[in-house]
Design an enzyme around this catalytic site. Structure first.
Site, PDB file in Angstrom:
ATOM      1  N   LYS A   1       0.829  -1.218   0.000  1.00 28.96           N
ATOM      2  CA  LYS A   1       0.000   0.000   0.000  1.00 28.96           C
ATOM      3  C   LYS A   1       0.859   1.262   0.000  1.00 28.96           C
ATOM      4  O   LYS A   1       0.631   2.170  -0.778  1.00 28.96           O
ATOM      5  CB  LYS A   1      -0.904   0.063   1.244  1.00 28.96           C
ATOM      6  CG  LYS A   1      -1.918  -1.032   1.379  1.00 28.96           C
ATOM      7  CD  LYS A   1      -2.821  -0.768   2.576  1.00 28.96           C
ATOM      8  CE  LYS A   1      -2.102  -0.732   3.919  1.00 28.96           C
ATOM      9  NZ  LYS A   1      -1.547  -2.025   4.355  1.00 28.96           N
TER      10      LYS A   1
ATOM     11  N   ARG B   1      -9.265   1.370   9.293  1.00 31.98           N
ATOM     12  CA  ARG B   1      -8.839   0.008   9.613  1.00 31.98           C
ATOM     13  C   ARG B   1      -9.891  -0.737  10.418  1.00 31.98           C
ATOM     14  O   ARG B   1      -9.716  -1.924  10.699  1.00 31.98           O
ATOM     15  CB  ARG B   1      -7.561   0.082  10.450  1.00 31.98           C
ATOM     16  CG  ARG B   1      -6.284  -0.274   9.702  1.00 31.98           C
ATOM     17  CD  ARG B   1      -5.141  -0.142  10.686  1.00 31.98           C
ATOM     18  NE  ARG B   1      -3.968  -0.867  10.307  1.00 31.98           N
ATOM     19  CZ  ARG B   1      -2.985  -0.355   9.556  1.00 31.98           C
ATOM     20  NH1 ARG B   1      -3.075   0.845   9.071  1.00 31.98           N
ATOM     21  NH2 ARG B   1      -1.924  -1.086   9.317  1.00 31.98           N
TER      22      ARG B   1
ATOM     23  N   ARG C   1      11.717  -6.566   4.758  1.00 33.34           N
ATOM     24  CA  ARG C   1      11.701  -5.108   4.949  1.00 33.34           C
ATOM     25  C   ARG C   1      12.286  -4.737   6.315  1.00 33.34           C
ATOM     26  O   ARG C   1      12.976  -3.731   6.454  1.00 33.34           O
ATOM     27  CB  ARG C   1      10.248  -4.614   4.843  1.00 33.34           C
ATOM     28  CG  ARG C   1      10.067  -3.139   5.115  1.00 33.34           C
ATOM     29  CD  ARG C   1       8.639  -2.704   4.891  1.00 33.34           C
ATOM     30  NE  ARG C   1       7.750  -3.042   5.979  1.00 33.34           N
ATOM     31  CZ  ARG C   1       6.425  -2.863   5.952  1.00 33.34           C
ATOM     32  NH1 ARG C   1       5.850  -2.382   4.881  1.00 33.34           N
ATOM     33  NH2 ARG C   1       5.676  -3.180   6.986  1.00 33.34           N
TER      34      ARG C   1
ATOM     35  N   ARG D   1      11.823  -0.599  11.501  1.00 36.03           N
ATOM     36  CA  ARG D   1      10.524  -0.566  12.182  1.00 36.03           C
ATOM     37  C   ARG D   1      10.474  -1.650  13.238  1.00 36.03           C
ATOM     38  O   ARG D   1      10.663  -2.829  12.957  1.00 36.03           O
ATOM     39  CB  ARG D   1       9.392  -0.753  11.158  1.00 36.03           C
ATOM     40  CG  ARG D   1       8.910   0.562  10.595  1.00 36.03           C
ATOM     41  CD  ARG D   1       7.849   0.359   9.579  1.00 36.03           C
ATOM     42  NE  ARG D   1       6.661  -0.332  10.088  1.00 36.03           N
ATOM     43  CZ  ARG D   1       5.533  -0.431   9.407  1.00 36.03           C
ATOM     44  NH1 ARG D   1       5.431   0.105   8.214  1.00 36.03           N
ATOM     45  NH2 ARG D   1       4.510  -1.075   9.927  1.00 36.03           N
TER      46      ARG D   1
ATOM     47  N   ARG E   1      -0.366  -8.407  13.593  1.00 35.77           N
ATOM     48  CA  ARG E   1      -0.885  -7.473  12.582  1.00 35.77           C
ATOM     49  C   ARG E   1      -1.736  -8.197  11.545  1.00 35.77           C
ATOM     50  O   ARG E   1      -2.768  -7.683  11.113  1.00 35.77           O
ATOM     51  CB  ARG E   1       0.262  -6.719  11.914  1.00 35.77           C
ATOM     52  CG  ARG E   1       0.757  -5.561  12.776  1.00 35.77           C
ATOM     53  CD  ARG E   1       2.202  -5.240  12.513  1.00 35.77           C
ATOM     54  NE  ARG E   1       2.451  -4.680  11.206  1.00 35.77           N
ATOM     55  CZ  ARG E   1       3.652  -4.697  10.610  1.00 35.77           C
ATOM     56  NH1 ARG E   1       4.678  -5.259  11.219  1.00 35.77           N
ATOM     57  NH2 ARG E   1       3.793  -4.163   9.427  1.00 35.77           N
TER      58      ARG E   1
HETATM   59  P1  ADP Z   1       1.303  -1.956   8.033  1.00 37.93           P
HETATM   60  O1  ADP Z   1       0.240  -1.763   6.998  1.00 37.93           O
HETATM   61  O2  ADP Z   1       2.546  -2.573   7.478  1.00 37.93           O
HETATM   62  O3  ADP Z   1       0.830  -2.654   9.265  1.00 37.93           O
HETATM   63  P2  ADP Z   1       1.181   0.868   8.889  1.00 37.93           P
HETATM   64  O4  ADP Z   1       2.314   1.822   8.810  1.00 37.93           O
HETATM   65  O5  ADP Z   1      -0.019   1.145   8.059  1.00 37.93           O
HETATM   66  O6  ADP Z   1       1.833  -0.535   8.511  1.00 37.93           O
HETATM   67  O7  ADP Z   1       0.680   0.726  10.409  1.00 37.93           O
HETATM   68  C1  ADP Z   1       1.565   0.470  11.466  1.00 37.93           C
HETATM   69  C2  ADP Z   1       0.821   0.465  12.801  1.00 37.93           C
HETATM   70  O8  ADP Z   1       0.268   1.765  13.061  1.00 37.93           O
HETATM   71  C3  ADP Z   1      -0.362  -0.479  12.927  1.00 37.93           C
HETATM   72  O9  ADP Z   1       0.028  -1.800  13.244  1.00 37.93           O
HETATM   73  C4  ADP Z   1      -1.160   0.190  14.061  1.00 37.93           C
HETATM   74  O10 ADP Z   1      -0.573  -0.061  15.307  1.00 37.93           O
HETATM   75  C5  ADP Z   1      -0.974   1.677  13.764  1.00 37.93           C
HETATM   76  N1  ADP Z   1      -2.050   2.223  12.906  1.00 37.93           N
HETATM   77  C6  ADP Z   1      -1.895   2.718  11.645  1.00 37.93           C
HETATM   78  N2  ADP Z   1      -3.066   3.126  11.143  1.00 37.93           N
HETATM   79  C7  ADP Z   1      -4.003   2.876  12.091  1.00 37.93           C
HETATM   80  C8  ADP Z   1      -5.407   3.052  12.165  1.00 37.93           C
HETATM   81  N3  ADP Z   1      -6.112   3.554  11.140  1.00 37.93           N
HETATM   82  N4  ADP Z   1      -6.044   2.671  13.304  1.00 37.93           N
HETATM   83  C9  ADP Z   1      -5.371   2.167  14.331  1.00 37.93           C
HETATM   84  N5  ADP Z   1      -4.045   1.962  14.333  1.00 37.93           N
HETATM   85  C10 ADP Z   1      -3.354   2.314  13.228  1.00 37.93           C
END
Ligand code: ADP
Length: 185
Positions: A15, A90, A127, A133, A144
């Site tokens: 994404k 999400r 990654r 990260r 996740r």
């Molecule tokens: P990935 O898609 O690889 O999990 P992201 O950078 O999108 O990576 O998200 C990393 C973390 O940030 C998530 O595991 C969560 O803890 C938090 N997070 C991101 N977006 C949201 C959201 N919309 N609602 C709740 N937590 C979020």
């Protein structure tokens, strides 16, 4: 605020990579809630202090906090020409809130990037060797993926029912996938 496009899909589906390219090509703001939260953690803000352990464990940050953060972000001037949401919504609650926040300019399109579980785990682990990260490690990846299945996957039906969802195979050549996505814009 016009032209909201949501990028949906499990962690590791690509994404972020694709959203970044599309946003610069089509002059849209790229809003990654994950990046924003990591910035809060780095800056040691109040939100960052709450979010840190949740991010590390691969759990979601509470809806209210993320919704508040996103609402504020969407009020910035750079969103006037349209935005790509990467990592939001999400949960169903976030999706419902988004309808209220953006009632005049509803979500126009939702792109779902799909990939199977083994591919996702493999990608995130590799990654993790360069991303720095703290959540790109075994236990957190498992959580996740589980959270995605339970809380986020229901959004596919939510948007499918609205007739605005397009599924795209996220496995393959990055440029080919980009071509497929850009046809949707
Ligand atoms: P990935 O898609 O690889 O999990 P992201 O950078 O999108 O990576 O998200 C990393 C973390 O940030 C998530 O595991 C969560 O803890 C938090 N997070 C991101 N977006 C949201 C959201 N919309 N609602 C709740 N937590 C979020």
């Amino acid at each position: 605020m016009t032209n909201l496009v949501v990028f949906l899909g499990p962690p590791g589906a690509g994404k972020g990579t694709q959203a970044l390219r599309i946003s610069s090509e089509f002059n849209l703001a790229h809003i990654s809630t994950g990046d924003m939260l990591r910035e809060h953690v780095k800056e040691l803000t109040d939100l960052g202090k709450i979010a840190k352990s949740l991010l590390d464990e691969g759990k979601l940050v509470p809806d209210d906090l993320v919704i508040q953060m996103l609402t504020e972000r969407l009020s910035h001037e750079d969103c006037l020409g349209g935005s790509i949401l990467d990592g939001f919504p999400r949960t169903l609650r976030q999706a419902e809130s988004l309808e209220k926040i953006s009632n005049k300019f509803p979500v126009k399109k939702v792109i779902v990037l799909e990939a199977h579980q083994e591919e996702l785990t493999k990608r995130i682990l590799s990654r993790g060797q360069t991303s720095g990260r703290s959540d790109d490690t075994g236990d957190s990846i498992r959580v996740r993926l589980e959270v995605y299945k339970k809380d986020t996957e229901p959004l596919i039906k939510f948007y499918e029912d609205k007739g605005i969802l397009t599924k795209i195979n996220g496995v393959g050549n990055v440029d080919d996938i980009y071509e497929l996505i850009s046809k949707e814009f």
